[in-house]
Design a protein around this motif. Structure first.
Motif, PDB file in Angstrom:
ATOM      1  N   SER A  30      34.318  56.827  13.762  1.00 48.69           N
ATOM      2  CA  SER A  30      33.926  58.239  13.741  1.00 48.69           C
ATOM      3  C   SER A  30      32.750  58.510  14.670  1.00 48.69           C
ATOM      4  N   ILE A  33      34.033  58.692  18.292  1.00 50.30           N
ATOM      5  CA  ILE A  33      34.724  59.955  18.541  1.00 50.30           C
ATOM      6  C   ILE A  33      33.715  61.095  18.686  1.00 50.30           C
ATOM      7  N   LEU A  87      41.924  57.237  18.594  1.00 48.52           N
ATOM      8  CA  LEU A  87      42.291  57.858  17.322  1.00 48.52           C
ATOM      9  C   LEU A  87      43.801  58.044  17.161  1.00 48.52           C
ATOM     10  N   HIS A 238      41.971  64.756  14.955  1.00 46.05           N
ATOM     11  CA  HIS A 238      40.807  64.395  14.148  1.00 46.05           C
ATOM     12  C   HIS A 238      40.896  65.014  12.767  1.00 46.05           C
TER      13      HIS A 238
END
Length: 247
Positions: A30, A33, A87, A238
């Motif tokens: 996370s 990203i 992702l 996401h």
């Protein structure tokens, strides 16, 4: 920008993204990203300020440079494509491995940079060993050539094209626009001759040509639009990965 600043991208408990973070801990997926989103959005915001000025002093008359907006668009495309590459896979082990590979590349880039300054005591060896330990724990084994692979921009933009839900063609592909922007970034003749409007001017020597290159708003925003498409795909993905019980 508002969504990012509201911290809505933090991994939520019980989501696939939170599970990815646990597997890669402390090198959280996370966080990678978020970093890539921040960098890509910043580049897009830079294009807006470059062409129209900074709000509230924005102008109705755009200012177009020959290449600068392409440089920023190229960076945004790379940022968002990299985040999609990390992702995007449905397999958690693949997502974790790509997260760790991103960190390998980060450490290698850092080491090369500080070596230029003559600093050798912080080679990153301890962090690379830590990444290998996490890979062995989470993936069952350290992937082949783990330290040497990292990742490349070519790899991620090709992935963005291969996974584009709307399909596409070579002329309009992420890879083509990224390579076009790279040509402008590095001052290559081919990108200007291929993409910009040309006005041929007379010279005293018939064997020598003089060409005035000009751009327009459509040309300037074409790669930027591609970066925006990647951003929309990334935010949608996401949201899926950050929803509890989503596969």
């Amino acid at each position: 920008m508002a969504r990012f600043e509201d911290q809505a991208l933090t991994a939520r408990f019980g989501t696939p993204l939170a599970a990815d973070d646990r597997k890669a801990n402390p090198f959280h997926t996370s966080h990678v990203i978020q970093m890539l989103l921040s960098a890509g959005i910043d580049n897009l915001n830079g294009i807006r300020h470059l062409i129209w000025g900074r709000p509230p002093e924005s102008s109705d008359r755009p200012v177009l440079h020959q290449a600068t907006h392409f440089v920023l668009a190229r960076a945004a495309i790379e940022d968002f494509a990299t985040a999609l590459w990390i992702l995007g896979p449905s397999s958690r082990p693949v997502r974790v491995e790509r997260t760790l590979r991103w960190h390998v590349q980060n450490i290698q880039d850092r080491s090369r940079a500080i070596e230029v300054l003559g600093v050798t005591q912080h080679s990153g060896e301890d962090r690379l060993k830590r990444l290998e330990e996490i890979a062995e724990r989470s993936l069952g084994a350290v992937p082949p050539k783990f330290r040497g692979r990292g990742f490349t921009a070519t790899e991620v933009v090709k992935y963005a094209d291969a996974t584009n839900p709307e399909g596409g063609n070579q002329e309009l592909s992420t890879e083509f626009l990224w390579r076009l922007c790279s040509g402008f970034t590095h001052g290559r003749f081919w990108s200007s001759l291929l993409f910009l409007e040309q006005e041929h001017l007379a010279t005293d020597d018939p064997d020598v040509i003089s060409v005035r290159m000009t751009s327009d708003l459509t040309r300037a925003l074409w790669p930027t639009k591609e970066a925006m498409h990647l951003l929309e795909r990334l935010l949608k993905l996401h949201n899926q990965r950050n929803t509890p019980h989503f596969p």
